[in-house]
Design an enzyme around this catalytic site. Structure first.
Site: not given
Length: 247
Positions: A87, A89, A182
């Site tokens: 994903e 950050h 993600h």
């Protein structure tokens, strides 16, 4: 014809609590497990048979993929994991409640942090216990490649080369693959595949555990993309994602 399925992980425990998650390695919620199982069933019912799979280093994506492959009787296919599919950050926002953050800083600012292309949240400090530098799974990465925060632009910059060098050649070779990752890492791939502008990518919200199919012709040109599932349920899930950053 080639097909790649992009699948955001099922609901995580922090999705349920409406927290910024990023690289924090939280598990699936019970509802998220059921979402993954449902995704596997719909893919099986629609005749998908993957020859290879890709996922991130984070357990919510890994476990979603495991559930899907188990339902499809495809546990045996090769799975490649990469931190590049992690994903986005979220820096110092990681762990914070999105609605509470919106109440404090305003919904527009939270939208910028969540969805803008080139504006990142404040970074973690080098010694923050949430830093990926303290996580054994990233030990072999150079410090310059380990983020302490990211804008979507940064996520795209680490995703696209991996797509070009690894995932895309596998799609050419095998014909059907799945990428379980993600919301933001998949948004980066989608932006690249559909040539979505920096401004328009802000409005793309990916629902949890809904298979997103991309079809390419023999010249590897994108011809069609679509979600699998009930349109009303998919719309409801998209709206739920969009509303996470509201007070």
């Amino acid at each position: 014809m080639k097909k790649v399925v992009l699948l955001r992980h099922g609901e995580s425990t922090w999705n349920k609590e409406n927290r910024f998650t990023g690289w924090t390695d939280v598990d699936l919620s019970p509802a998220g497990v059921q979402e993954a199982i449902s995704a596997g069933k719909i893919l099986k019912d629609n005749g998908f048979v993957f020859q290879k799979a890709f996922t991130s280093y984070l357990k919510r994506a890994v476990k979603t993929l495991n559930q899907v492959l188990d339902i499809m009787d495809l546990d045996w296919i090769p799975v490649e994991k990469s931190w590049r599919l992690n994903e986005k950050h979220y820096g110092s926002l990681q762990g914070l409640n999105k609605a509470e953050t919106a109440a404090r800083y305003g919904e527009q600012q939270v939208l910028v942090w969540r969805r803008s292309y080139d504006i990142a949240p404040d970074p973690l400090s080098m010694d923050d216990p949430r830093s990926p530098r303290k996580d054994i799974r990233y030990d072999e990465l150079p410090d310059a490649e380990i983020p302490l925060t990211e804008a979507l632009k940064d996520t795209v910059n680490r995703i696209v080369p991996y797509w070009q060098d690894t995932i895309f050649p596998s799609l050419q070779q095998y014909g059907q693959i799945i990428v379980a990752a993600h919301g933001n890492s998949l948004r980066g791939i989608i932006k690249y595949l559909k040539n979505i502008s920096d401004g328009d990518i802000v409005s793309l919200n990916l629902p949890t555990a809904v298979p997103y199919v991309f079809e390419l012709d023999d010249s590897m040109t994108l011809t069609k993309d679509y979600f699998l599932g009930d349109p009303d349920e998919i719309s409801r899930k998209m709206n739920a994602v969009a509303n996470q950053g509201k007070k």
